[in-house]
Design a protein around this motif. Structure first.
Motif, short mmCIF file in Angstrom:
data_model
loop_
_atom_site.label_atom_id
_atom_site.label_comp_id
_atom_site.label_asym_id
_atom_site.label_seq_id
_atom_site.Cartn_x
_atom_site.Cartn_y
_atom_site.Cartn_z
N LEU A 145 -58.62 8.57 -22.79
CA LEU A 145 -58.45 7.65 -21.66
C LEU A 145 -59.36 6.44 -21.79
N GLU A 146 -60.56 6.65 -22.34
CA GLU A 146 -61.46 5.51 -22.59
C GLU A 146 -60.84 4.55 -23.59
N ARG A 147 -60.25 5.08 -24.65
CA ARG A 147 -59.59 4.21 -25.64
C ARG A 147 -58.41 3.47 -25.02
N LEU A 148 -57.67 4.16 -24.18
CA LEU A 148 -56.53 3.53 -23.52
C LEU A 148 -56.99 2.39 -22.61
N TYR B 71 -56.08 -1.76 -22.88
CA TYR B 71 -55.52 -2.61 -21.83
C TYR B 71 -56.45 -3.77 -21.48
N GLU B 72 -57.74 -3.59 -21.66
CA GLU B 72 -58.70 -4.59 -21.19
C GLU B 72 -59.78 -4.82 -22.24
N ARG B 73 -59.92 -6.07 -22.69
CA ARG B 73 -60.94 -6.40 -23.70
C ARG B 73 -62.34 -6.48 -23.11
N ASP B 74 -62.44 -7.01 -21.90
CA ASP B 74 -63.74 -7.17 -21.25
C ASP B 74 -64.31 -5.78 -20.96
N PRO B 75 -65.51 -5.45 -21.50
CA PRO B 75 -66.07 -4.10 -21.31
C PRO B 75 -66.26 -3.71 -19.85
N ASP B 76 -66.68 -4.64 -19.01
CA ASP B 76 -66.88 -4.32 -17.60
C ASP B 76 -65.55 -4.02 -16.91
N LEU B 77 -64.53 -4.82 -17.21
CA LEU B 77 -63.22 -4.57 -16.62
C LEU B 77 -62.59 -3.30 -17.18
N ALA B 78 -62.88 -2.99 -18.44
CA ALA B 78 -62.37 -1.74 -19.03
C ALA B 78 -62.99 -0.54 -18.33
N ASP C 283 -64.05 -0.54 -15.22
CA ASP C 283 -63.40 -0.50 -13.90
C ASP C 283 -62.02 0.13 -14.00
N LEU C 284 -61.28 -0.25 -15.03
CA LEU C 284 -59.95 0.33 -15.23
C LEU C 284 -60.04 1.82 -15.48
N LEU C 285 -60.98 2.25 -16.28
CA LEU C 285 -61.15 3.68 -16.55
C LEU C 285 -61.44 4.43 -15.24
N GLN C 286 -62.26 3.85 -14.42
CA GLN C 286 -62.56 4.46 -13.12
C GLN C 286 -61.29 4.53 -12.27
N ASP C 287 -60.49 3.47 -12.27
CA ASP C 287 -59.23 3.48 -11.52
C ASP C 287 -58.27 4.55 -12.06
N ILE C 288 -58.24 4.71 -13.39
CA ILE C 288 -57.38 5.74 -13.99
C ILE C 288 -57.83 7.13 -13.53
N HIS C 289 -59.14 7.38 -13.57
CA HIS C 289 -59.63 8.70 -13.14
C HIS C 289 -59.36 8.93 -11.66
N VAL D 22 -49.62 8.62 -15.86
CA VAL D 22 -50.43 8.10 -14.75
C VAL D 22 -51.37 7.02 -15.28
N ALA D 23 -52.00 7.26 -16.42
CA ALA D 23 -52.93 6.29 -17.00
C ALA D 23 -52.20 5.00 -17.39
N HIS D 24 -51.03 5.13 -17.98
CA HIS D 24 -50.25 3.94 -18.36
C HIS D 24 -49.85 3.14 -17.13
N ASN D 25 -49.36 3.80 -16.11
CA ASN D 25 -48.96 3.10 -14.89
C ASN D 25 -50.14 2.37 -14.26
N THR D 26 -51.29 3.01 -14.26
CA THR D 26 -52.50 2.38 -13.71
C THR D 26 -52.91 1.19 -14.57
N GLY D 27 -52.86 1.34 -15.89
CA GLY D 27 -53.20 0.25 -16.80
C GLY D 27 -52.23 -0.92 -16.68
N ALA D 28 -50.95 -0.63 -16.56
CA ALA D 28 -49.96 -1.70 -16.43
C ALA D 28 -50.16 -2.47 -15.13
N THR D 29 -50.44 -1.75 -14.05
CA THR D 29 -50.71 -2.42 -12.77
C THR D 29 -51.96 -3.29 -12.88
N HIS D 30 -52.97 -2.78 -13.54
CA HIS D 30 -54.21 -3.54 -13.74
C HIS D 30 -53.93 -4.82 -14.53
N ALA D 31 -53.18 -4.70 -15.62
CA ALA D 31 -52.88 -5.87 -16.45
C ALA D 31 -52.09 -6.90 -15.67
N LEU D 32 -51.14 -6.46 -14.87
CA LEU D 32 -50.35 -7.38 -14.06
C LEU D 32 -51.22 -8.10 -13.04
#
Length: 122
Positions: A23-26, A30-37, A39-45, A68-78
């Protein structure tokens, strides 16, 4: 504490331990910025924990986790794409229209360049 919640927490902890590195790799994909990544990981969990009671076993646990992780990542990217300011409007990135002389030389029967209505040298 509620017995159902303890069960969900235990299942979540097992799932997080099993799929955490993937999930960390995923999230980083989705996100290059380490801080946003992070945040995204936290949202996925959080999304996994919230929806864990809805997992009914019709799919493999791995399939469900990554859906679930993909849907969360796609929403984040959008959301990120919508919130980032653009330096110039999208229509400014269109290629310039060719000069009218080129337009007039196109063979008949070909699709005309209908998007080009005027020619501007600048």
């Amino acid at each position: 504490m509620d017995g159902g919640r303890d069960s969900r927490d235990t299942r979540y902890q097992q799932m997080a331990a099993q799929f955490g590195p993937a999930l960390e790799r995923l999230a980083r994909a989705y996100e290059r910025d380490p801080d946003l990544a992070r945040d995204l990981l936290q949202d996925i969990h959080l999304a996994l924990w919230r929806s864990l009671d809805g997992f009914d076993g019709r799919a493999a646990l791995r399939t469900w986790v990554f859906r679930v992780a993909h849907n969360t990542g796609a929403t984040h990217a959008l959301r990120q794409r919508r919130s980032r300011p653009t330096s110039r409007p999208a229509w400014k990135n269109w290629p310039a229209c060719p000069p009218p002389t080129i337009l007039n030389k196109r063979p008949t029967g070909k699709r005309p360049w209908t998007a080009c209505t005027t020619w501007s040298a600048g």
